[in-house]
Design a protein around this motif. Structure first.
Motif, short mmCIF file in Angstrom:
data_model
loop_
_atom_site.label_atom_id
_atom_site.label_comp_id
_atom_site.label_asym_id
_atom_site.label_seq_id
_atom_site.Cartn_x
_atom_site.Cartn_y
_atom_site.Cartn_z
N ASN A 1 17.48 17.00 35.92
CA ASN A 1 16.50 14.88 35.05
C ASN A 1 17.78 14.66 33.88
N ALA A 2 18.36 15.45 32.97
CA ALA A 2 19.20 14.83 32.39
C ALA A 2 20.46 14.38 32.74
N VAL A 3 20.75 15.04 33.75
CA VAL A 3 21.53 13.91 34.78
C VAL A 3 21.22 13.52 35.32
N LYS A 4 20.08 13.37 36.15
CA LYS A 4 19.11 11.98 37.03
C LYS A 4 19.61 10.55 35.55
N ASN A 5 18.20 11.10 34.51
CA ASN A 5 18.22 9.98 32.81
C ASN A 5 19.35 10.15 32.67
N LYS A 6 20.48 10.55 32.84
CA LYS A 6 21.64 10.41 32.01
C LYS A 6 21.29 10.74 30.65
N GLU A 7 21.16 11.13 29.94
CA GLU A 7 20.65 12.12 28.46
C GLU A 7 20.74 13.53 28.15
N ASN A 8 20.69 13.77 26.78
CA ASN A 8 20.84 14.74 26.03
C ASN A 8 19.47 15.27 25.77
N ILE A 9 19.66 17.07 26.36
CA ILE A 9 18.55 17.81 26.03
C ILE A 9 18.94 19.37 25.71
N PHE A 10 17.34 19.52 24.75
CA PHE A 10 18.26 21.10 24.59
C PHE A 10 16.91 21.95 25.08
N SER B 1 26.58 15.64 11.96
CA SER B 1 25.67 15.09 13.06
C SER B 1 25.89 13.74 13.36
N GLU B 2 26.31 12.56 12.82
CA GLU B 2 27.21 11.67 12.54
C GLU B 2 27.52 11.84 14.54
N MET B 3 29.09 12.47 13.14
CA MET B 3 30.21 12.89 14.16
C MET B 3 30.17 12.80 16.10
N ASN B 4 28.92 13.52 15.95
CA ASN B 4 28.71 14.36 17.02
C ASN B 4 28.05 13.82 18.37
N ARG B 5 26.99 12.75 17.13
CA ARG B 5 26.16 12.17 18.01
C ARG B 5 27.13 11.05 19.30
N GLU B 6 28.26 10.75 18.22
CA GLU B 6 29.24 9.72 18.65
C GLU B 6 30.23 10.38 19.68
N SER B 7 31.02 11.47 19.23
CA SER B 7 31.31 12.69 20.73
C SER B 7 30.56 12.72 22.10
N LEU B 8 29.39 12.00 21.47
CA LEU B 8 28.32 13.28 23.13
C LEU B 8 28.71 11.65 23.70
N LYS B 9 28.78 10.76 23.26
CA LYS B 9 29.00 9.30 24.43
C LYS B 9 29.75 9.41 25.07
N GLU C 1 14.32 23.86 15.63
CA GLU C 1 14.37 23.20 17.21
C GLU C 1 15.05 21.84 16.32
N GLN C 2 14.55 21.36 14.86
CA GLN C 2 14.89 20.47 14.00
C GLN C 2 16.06 20.64 13.46
N TYR C 3 16.65 21.87 13.06
CA TYR C 3 17.52 22.06 12.45
C TYR C 3 18.51 21.62 13.39
N PHE C 4 19.01 22.69 14.83
CA PHE C 4 19.76 22.37 15.72
C PHE C 4 19.91 20.70 16.08
N THR C 5 18.77 20.03 16.77
CA THR C 5 18.58 18.62 16.66
C THR C 5 19.49 17.70 16.23
N TYR C 6 19.10 17.88 14.69
CA TYR C 6 19.76 17.49 13.53
C TYR C 6 21.29 17.83 13.17
N GLY D 1 16.01 13.83 17.68
CA GLY D 1 14.85 13.98 17.55
C GLY D 1 13.60 13.27 19.00
N ASP D 2 14.63 12.63 19.55
CA ASP D 2 13.74 12.16 20.48
C ASP D 2 14.16 12.71 22.04
N GLU D 3 14.85 13.61 22.20
CA GLU D 3 15.42 14.45 23.51
C GLU D 3 14.10 15.67 23.43
N LEU D 4 14.66 15.57 24.54
CA LEU D 4 13.81 17.10 25.12
C LEU D 4 14.22 18.15 24.17
N PHE D 5 12.69 19.26 24.23
CA PHE D 5 14.10 20.27 23.20
C PHE D 5 12.44 21.11 24.14
#
Length: 778
Positions: free
Chosen positions: A203-212, A513-521, A536-541, A547-551
């Protein structure tokens, strides 16, 4: 339906016409920036109706496949005869440039001109090659007229040179997709919770999203994530998979899984190994004038390229074999193979490090890529290091000594100025008895560093070979990394001086976190997965999540009763109490080794503490068989350490949490039965950890948790994860520290059945109690 291949104009020209030697041409940051500015300057000087940066996608249809050619034209000047402009910046003398020695530039421009003419129904166009001389800002413009027929002939000839290869790649993709669509799970039935992992990944591939995904040992994380992305690839939802790992062991697991899943000639995978590990001629430049493998490389690469269809998994040994057969550079060939691979297995830095990420894929992003990020518990610290940089005074002094006799004053003067600046800081710190000091980044220092970089780049761009060139390059890259880190600086970074040993200055990234968020694009989506991603809040951040991703938190597929977890909350292992705790730690280790036979690993928070306990343990119990992790163990000694854990022994291994034996090792069955973890794994108290703590305190988060507690807990869980590796394994984990009493709410589900004990003697009592099961059980 015909296969459609995508290729850029640059890659098309390179494949069809590139030949001869590899050239080691130094390209500086200044050169890249100057080239961009040159383009913009020329484009702005053109008439108002001039069209700059004209992007296009052109589909060339053939009987067997469609070729999608994409690119961006520097400029188009409308008129009675349209003019197509290609702009190049150079250090070459403009008078030396001819049509013949700039063939690749003209070839690129002619492909642009053909596509533009075709789409706009033009019978003829002019092509202008504009060269901008970066040393003196001189400009040379060369204009040639071309008819559409001439351009079409050139285009078709270029396609002809590429076509046979394209057909083979298209056939490969067709066979791959057909096979992937029919592919079934290679290990029969899914394990418990493994299907949930695979569905979430698909579903992460299909919906083009990041998950943990936190998936304990035994679920089968590698195939649980790789299989659904391969299925999605067969449906056209992903173009290429990047399987990214932190350590060699992760790559090994990925390769073993690919071997299990791959049917011959259906899937192509390549492993990227660091250049310095595979280089045949270390110390030489990647240039035909210096390295024999670079001499005529592109001619031999064309011959070697057929090997793509003879192997499926291009791991290091295979690439080395092909490189030796065709006498080519193994690293450069692995990068070439990555262009056509379905799965690229590589270290994190190939996708995330701002200095070395694969620009051929990500700058700009030119495909539907998907990231599988293994061992994701390592990701925050690894990326923190990617954005940090330091300069050691010793390295600067070494460079001055190497360069002072021969390098020009324009290089030596700013380098010595940096040296004096740092020495002044060191003297002041000694005078004030300071070991570390946080400061504002010194603008005067940065001017000196940039002056050195600019002057060094001017010299290096001439590509002159001298005995001291490598010394200059070494310190140049140290300074450039420092400047690169400075360009990211904001409130998430700090600058400090250290005189705790050898003096150095450092830009430290507290929060990546900010640079990682940009690189994930750079990917359409990503899956972060590990056995330990709590809390989970430590790693997702830190991984760049919003914070909206599926964990997805999965439970162990193994019977919970196979693991017994004990916590002795009377032991004090805080730094101040460690000496006092040694006798109690010794007794706990001894009692568990007696109560339950089998091999044991004992993990400590530091070498010093481990060595102190070891001394007392050997003194009191000399008959126990012990082996010890040494500082800076080489690969051979590591393997010897692990090989000693044989079934039937009662070996006690002393090791350090967070070290080489604290994660990634796989001692199955009776090779490992017990584990003692001494302390809560907190990183050593230091300036950098305190800076992280203070930063997150200022952000209204619990800084101690982010800097110390959560990373420590992760080390504990990783160490404990060495015990149960298969459904048949049975084992005991003993946690020694008062503070574990307050950590239990953070434990994963498979650790919730812990038992607290109050003294070492309780261990023997518990194992002799019927409450712990029938004889023969734990």
């Amino acid at each position: 339906m015909k296969e459609r291949l995508k290729i850029s104009v640059r890659d098309l020209i390179g494949f069809s016409y590139q030949s001869g030697d590899m050239k080691s041409v130094f390209v500086s940051q200044k050169r890249a920036l100057a080239g961009t500015r040159a383009h913009q300057k020329i484009q702005k000087s053109r008439p108002d109706d001039y069209l700059a940066e004209v992007a296009f996608k052109y589909i060339h249809e053939t009987e067997k496949l469609d070729i999608q050619i994409q690119g961006r034209i520097d400029g188009v000047q409308p008129g009675e005869t349209y003019l197509i402009e290609e702009i190049k910046s150079t250090f070459r003398l403009l008078d030396e440039i001819t049509y013949e020695n700039s063939f690749m530039h003209w070839a690129q421009a002619k492909i642009y001109a053909f596509i533009f003419s075709k789409e706009n129904e033009l019978s003829n166009v002019d092509i202008k090659l504009t060269y901008y001389q970066l040393d003196d800002d001189a400009i040379r413009e060369i204009v040639r007229p071309f008819t559409f027929i001439e351009l079409e002939e050139f285009f078709l000839e270029t396609i002809r040179l590429y076509y046979d290869w394209a057909i083979r790649i298209a056939d490969q993709h067709t066979a791959r997709d057909t096979w992937l669509q029919e592919l079934t799970f290679p290990y029969g039935e899914f394990r418990k919770n493994q299907r949930d992992m695979s569905v979430a990944t698909y579903n992460a591939v299909k919906n083009k999203e990041n998950i943990f995904i936190q998936a304990p040992t035994g679920i089968g994380k590698t195939i649980g994530t790789l299989f659904p992305v391969l299925k999605a690839m067969g449906e056209g939802k992903a173009e290429k998979i990047f399987y990214l790992t932190a350590k060699t062991v992760g790559r090994t697991v990925a390769l073993n899984t690919l071997r299990d899943v791959t049917e011959k000639h259906k899937l192509k995978s390549v492993v990227l190994t660091a250049k310095d590990k595979v280089c045949r001629f270390p110390g030489r430049r990647c240039d035909g004038d210096d390295c024999p493998l670079a001499k005529g490389y592109f001619d031999r690469q064309k011959d070697a390229s057929v090997e793509l269809f003879n192997y499926d998994i291009f791991e290091r040994d295979v690439i080395d074999e092909i490189a030796d057969k065709y006498y080519i550079c193994p690293f450069e060939f692995s990068l070439f193979l990555s262009l056509f691979a379905d799965v690229v297995v590589a270290d994190y830095n190939y996708a995330f490090d701002p200095a070395v990420y694969l620009r051929r894929f990500f700058d700009p992003v030119n495909g539907d890529y998907f990231f599988l990020i293994d061992e994701a518990h390592n990701f925050p610290e690894r990326t923190r290091g990617m954005y940090s940089a330091d300069i050691k005074l010793g390295d600067v002094k070494k460079a001055v000594k190497a360069l002072i006799e021969d390098a020009g004053e324009d290089i030596i003067k700013p380098l010595k100025s940096v040296e004096r600046h740092m020495m002044k800081w060191r003297r002041e710190m000694k005078k004030e008895l300071q070991q570390e000091e946080v400061q504002e980044l010194d603008k005067n220092l940065m001017r000196k560093i940039r002056k050195f970089i600019n002057n060094a780049e001017t010299w290096l761009a001439r590509n002159t070979q001298t005995a001291w060139r490598q010394d200059l390059l070494d310190i140049y890259f140290v300074f450039r990394q420092f400047v690169r880190s400075s360009e990211f600086m904001n409130e998430k970074f700090t600058f400090y001086l250290s005189n705790t040993g050898k003096f150095f200055i450092k830009i430290y990234c507290m929060d990546p976190s900010e640079m990682n968020r940009e690189s994930l694009k750079r990917a359409i989506g990503s899956v972060f997965f590990s056995a330990t991603l709590l809390p989970e809040q430590y790693f997702t951040y830190f991984c760049g999540g919003t914070g909206d991703e599926l964990f997805l938190k999965l439970t162990s597929p193994f019977p919970q009763e196979n693991l017994k977890l004990l916590i002795n909350t009377t032991v004090e292992t805080t730094y101040q109490r460690r000496t006092d705790s040694i006798p109690e730690v010794v007794e706990n280790i001894y009692m568990l080794s007696n109560a339950r036979k089998g091999n044991m690993l004992v993990f400590f928070p530091s070498y010093k503490y481990m060595e102190s306990v070891l001394e007392k343990f050997e003194e009191k119990y000399p008959d126990k068989h012990i082996q010890v992790q040494k500082r800076s163990m080489k690969e051979e000694k590591r393997l010897e350490f692990l090989a000693a854990f044989e079934p039937g022994r009662s070996l006690i291994g002393f090791a350090v949490m967070g070290g080489i034996f604290g994660e990634g090792i796989d001692l199955r069955g009776e090779k490992l039965s017990n584990c003692v973890i001494v302390g809560v794994g907190l990183p050593q108290i230091c300036l950098e950890r305190n800076l992280i703590r203070d930063y997150f305190d200022s952000e209204d988060k619990n800084g101690f948790d982010f800097a110390y507690k959560f990373p420590g807990l992760n080390r504990v869980m990783q160490a404990g994860g060495r015990v149960i590796r298969t459904a048949e394994d049975k084992g005991v984990i003993l946690l020694l520290d008062r503070r574990f009493g307050g950590y239990t709410r953070l434990f994963p589900q498979e650790w919730k059945h812990y038992r607290k004990i109050m003294h070492a003697d309780s261990i023997g009592e518990l194992f002799s109690s019927p409450l712990w099961g029938e004889e023969g059980e734990l």
